[in-house]
Design a protein around this motif. Sequence first.
Motif, mmCIF file in Angstrom:
data_model
loop_
_atom_site.group_PDB
_atom_site.id
_atom_site.type_symbol
_atom_site.label_atom_id
_atom_site.label_comp_id
_atom_site.label_asym_id
_atom_site.label_seq_id
_atom_site.Cartn_x
_atom_site.Cartn_y
_atom_site.Cartn_z
ATOM 1 N N ILE A 1 -3.034 20.212 36.962
ATOM 2 C CA ILE A 1 -4.057 20.260 38.018
ATOM 3 C C ILE A 1 -5.451 20.309 37.414
ATOM 4 C CG2 ILE A 1 -4.996 21.691 39.879
ATOM 5 C CD1 ILE A 1 -2.109 22.569 40.469
ATOM 6 N N PHE A 2 -5.607 21.098 36.356
ATOM 7 C CA PHE A 2 -6.927 21.244 35.748
ATOM 8 C C PHE A 2 -7.418 19.926 35.155
ATOM 9 C CE2 PHE A 2 -9.737 22.297 32.156
ATOM 10 C CZ PHE A 2 -10.706 23.024 32.840
ATOM 11 N N THR A 3 -6.575 19.225 34.405
ATOM 12 C CA THR A 3 -7.013 17.958 33.798
ATOM 13 C C THR A 3 -7.243 16.897 34.876
ATOM 14 O OG1 THR A 3 -4.704 17.318 33.362
ATOM 15 C CG2 THR A 3 -5.917 18.415 31.581
ATOM 16 N N GLY A 4 -6.442 16.924 35.938
ATOM 17 C CA GLY A 4 -6.674 15.994 37.043
ATOM 18 C C GLY A 4 -7.990 16.270 37.732
ATOM 19 N N LEU A 5 -8.300 17.552 37.946
ATOM 20 C CA LEU A 5 -9.571 17.927 38.561
ATOM 21 C C LEU A 5 -10.745 17.530 37.675
ATOM 22 C CD1 LEU A 5 -11.175 19.423 40.774
ATOM 23 C CD2 LEU A 5 -10.796 21.539 39.481
ATOM 24 N N CYS A 6 -10.597 17.723 36.372
ATOM 25 C CA CYS A 6 -11.680 17.349 35.452
ATOM 26 C C CYS A 6 -11.912 15.844 35.458
ATOM 27 C CB CYS A 6 -11.346 17.826 34.037
ATOM 28 S SG CYS A 6 -11.459 19.621 33.836
ATOM 29 N N GLY A 7 -10.839 15.068 35.523
ATOM 30 C CA GLY A 7 -10.997 13.617 35.628
ATOM 31 C C GLY A 7 -11.744 13.237 36.884
ATOM 32 N N LEU A 8 -11.450 13.935 37.978
ATOM 33 C CA LEU A 8 -12.125 13.667 39.248
ATOM 34 C C LEU A 8 -13.603 14.048 39.189
ATOM 35 C CD1 LEU A 8 -10.691 14.284 42.771
ATOM 36 C CD2 LEU A 8 -12.894 15.286 42.201
ATOM 37 N N LEU A 9 -13.906 15.218 38.611
ATOM 38 C CA LEU A 9 -15.294 15.687 38.563
ATOM 39 C C LEU A 9 -16.143 14.915 37.559
ATOM 40 C CD1 LEU A 9 -14.719 19.557 38.715
ATOM 41 C CD2 LEU A 9 -15.476 18.047 40.565
ATOM 42 N N ALA A 10 -15.499 14.395 36.509
ATOM 43 C CA ALA A 10 -16.260 13.678 35.471
ATOM 44 C C ALA A 10 -16.485 12.207 35.816
ATOM 45 C CB ALA A 10 -15.530 13.782 34.125
ATOM 46 N N ALA A 11 -15.763 11.703 36.802
ATOM 47 C CA ALA A 11 -15.885 10.288 37.154
ATOM 48 C C ALA A 11 -17.247 9.989 37.768
ATOM 49 C CB ALA A 11 -14.775 9.899 38.132
ATOM 50 N N PRO A 12 -17.780 8.802 37.511
ATOM 51 C CA PRO A 12 -19.054 8.421 38.139
ATOM 52 C C PRO A 12 -18.874 8.218 39.632
ATOM 53 C CG PRO A 12 -18.086 6.553 36.992
ATOM 54 C CD PRO A 12 -17.251 7.745 36.640
ATOM 55 N N GLY A 13 -19.904 8.517 40.379
ATOM 56 C CA GLY A 13 -19.814 8.386 41.822
ATOM 57 C C GLY A 13 -19.489 9.722 42.464
ATOM 58 N N VAL B 1 -3.032 24.899 23.856
ATOM 59 C CA VAL B 1 -3.253 25.007 25.298
ATOM 60 C C VAL B 1 -4.734 25.251 25.585
ATOM 61 C CG1 VAL B 1 -2.682 26.305 27.388
ATOM 62 C CG2 VAL B 1 -0.914 25.880 25.652
ATOM 63 N N PHE B 2 -5.323 26.184 24.834
ATOM 64 C CA PHE B 2 -6.765 26.441 24.983
ATOM 65 C C PHE B 2 -7.568 25.184 24.682
ATOM 66 C CE2 PHE B 2 -10.736 27.350 22.704
ATOM 67 C CZ PHE B 2 -11.459 27.975 23.719
ATOM 68 N N TYR B 3 -7.146 24.443 23.671
ATOM 69 C CA TYR B 3 -7.848 23.228 23.253
ATOM 70 C C TYR B 3 -8.030 22.260 24.424
ATOM 71 C CZ TYR B 3 -8.500 18.630 21.051
ATOM 72 O OH TYR B 3 -8.965 17.377 20.707
ATOM 73 N N LEU B 4 -6.925 21.993 25.136
ATOM 74 C CA LEU B 4 -7.011 21.005 26.207
ATOM 75 C C LEU B 4 -7.864 21.512 27.367
ATOM 76 C CD1 LEU B 4 -5.825 18.169 26.233
ATOM 77 C CD2 LEU B 4 -4.121 18.972 27.866
ATOM 78 N N PHE B 5 -7.707 22.787 27.719
ATOM 79 C CA PHE B 5 -8.550 23.365 28.770
ATOM 80 C C PHE B 5 -10.028 23.258 28.388
ATOM 81 C CE2 PHE B 5 -4.820 25.693 30.515
ATOM 82 C CZ PHE B 5 -5.049 25.466 31.860
ATOM 83 N N ALA B 6 -10.357 23.663 27.155
ATOM 84 C CA ALA B 6 -11.750 23.694 26.716
ATOM 85 C C ALA B 6 -12.335 22.284 26.603
ATOM 86 C CB ALA B 6 -11.858 24.421 25.379
ATOM 87 N N LEU B 7 -11.538 21.346 26.097
ATOM 88 C CA LEU B 7 -12.020 19.970 25.921
ATOM 89 C C LEU B 7 -12.380 19.338 27.263
ATOM 90 C CD1 LEU B 7 -12.404 17.753 23.675
ATOM 91 C CD2 LEU B 7 -10.173 16.877 24.411
ATOM 92 N N ALA C 1 -12.946 20.945 30.076
ATOM 93 C CA ALA C 1 -14.052 21.705 30.673
ATOM 94 C C ALA C 1 -15.380 21.214 30.124
ATOM 95 C CB ALA C 1 -13.880 23.196 30.392
ATOM 96 N N ALA C 2 -15.418 20.925 28.819
ATOM 97 C CA ALA C 2 -16.635 20.398 28.196
ATOM 98 C C ALA C 2 -17.002 19.040 28.786
ATOM 99 C CB ALA C 2 -16.443 20.279 26.691
ATOM 100 N N LEU C 3 -15.993 18.246 29.115
ATOM 101 C CA LEU C 3 -16.232 16.942 29.738
ATOM 102 C C LEU C 3 -16.958 17.098 31.073
ATOM 103 C CD1 LEU C 3 -15.548 13.818 29.720
ATOM 104 C CD2 LEU C 3 -13.515 14.438 31.045
ATOM 105 N N VAL C 4 -16.520 18.058 31.866
ATOM 106 C CA VAL C 4 -17.125 18.284 33.181
ATOM 107 C C VAL C 4 -18.531 18.858 33.049
ATOM 108 C CG1 VAL C 4 -16.943 19.587 35.336
ATOM 109 C CG2 VAL C 4 -14.892 18.572 34.310
#
Length: 310
Positions: free
Chosen positions: A34-46, A287-293, A295-298
Amino acid sequence: MQPDSMTQATPIQLPAEWRDFFALTKPRVMTLVIFTGLCGLLAAPGSINPVIGFTAILCIALGAGGSAVINQWWEADIDAGMKRTANRPLPSGRMNRTDARDFGILISVASVLIMGVAVNWLASIILAVAIVYYAVIYTMWLKPRTPQNIVIGGGAGAFPPMIGWVAVTGDVTLMPVLLFTIIFMWTPPHFWALALFVKTDYANVGIPMMPVVKGEKSTRLQMLAYCVALVPVAAAPWFIGGTEYVYGIASLALSLAFLALSVPVAFRTAGEGDKMVPEKRMFAFSVFYLFALFAALVVDRLLAANGVIG
């Protein structure tokens, strides 16, 4: 004196509790999905309507949960033979296998249809591919047959940020492909760090995980190789101009830390009675790595959108 039929209570089999259905969806794994999906959504243009955005994330969660349920339905006998999984609802006997299968199919199909109707059909198609990838290609085909199961099957968990991105944009560009690739490359060292200290379980049930088939030494060196490759892959969104320097610096720092933790894992031999502390430390950091990475994208996207950077 009352007859035996009156004195002996007839055991009643109670239906599974909602907690058992929820446990089948692998909520811990779903949190990362859910977190990585949400980050993809928030980081997308538009932009996307909040209700539609929430619906997209809900569908990703339902799809991930549904495929996890089908996975456990198919592997109930295998799970019963492993200490780590023996207490799950199916191997412990708390739930009927048919009920689990029907539940998994129901929420999987619902997630795809709702995504298509409420968000867009491209995101729906990618979600359907992700479900089939995990529930069928990985679970039923790859996992019992090849030590490369988690390498090839790792693509199943790499779809969520791409789906979140496509939910906003409606198309697939290089950026969501790179987000997919990051998780794809991250999965083998993440999972093998776990497999190293539960390999006996896999050996007992005949699952050909890399440490069981190729041995610890080969697995450890492959983990190091993937961590080396992950450094430029994780930084690639910055290199192509898809992000600003906040993400770029964070990706390099996190990837180099992950690589540093993989070195003592790669170049040591576990001794008798060894608690495998380096492996457990690497697994926890992965696990922390993926969350943090992500999160940094967003954060990078929000700062750039507000003119703070860029």
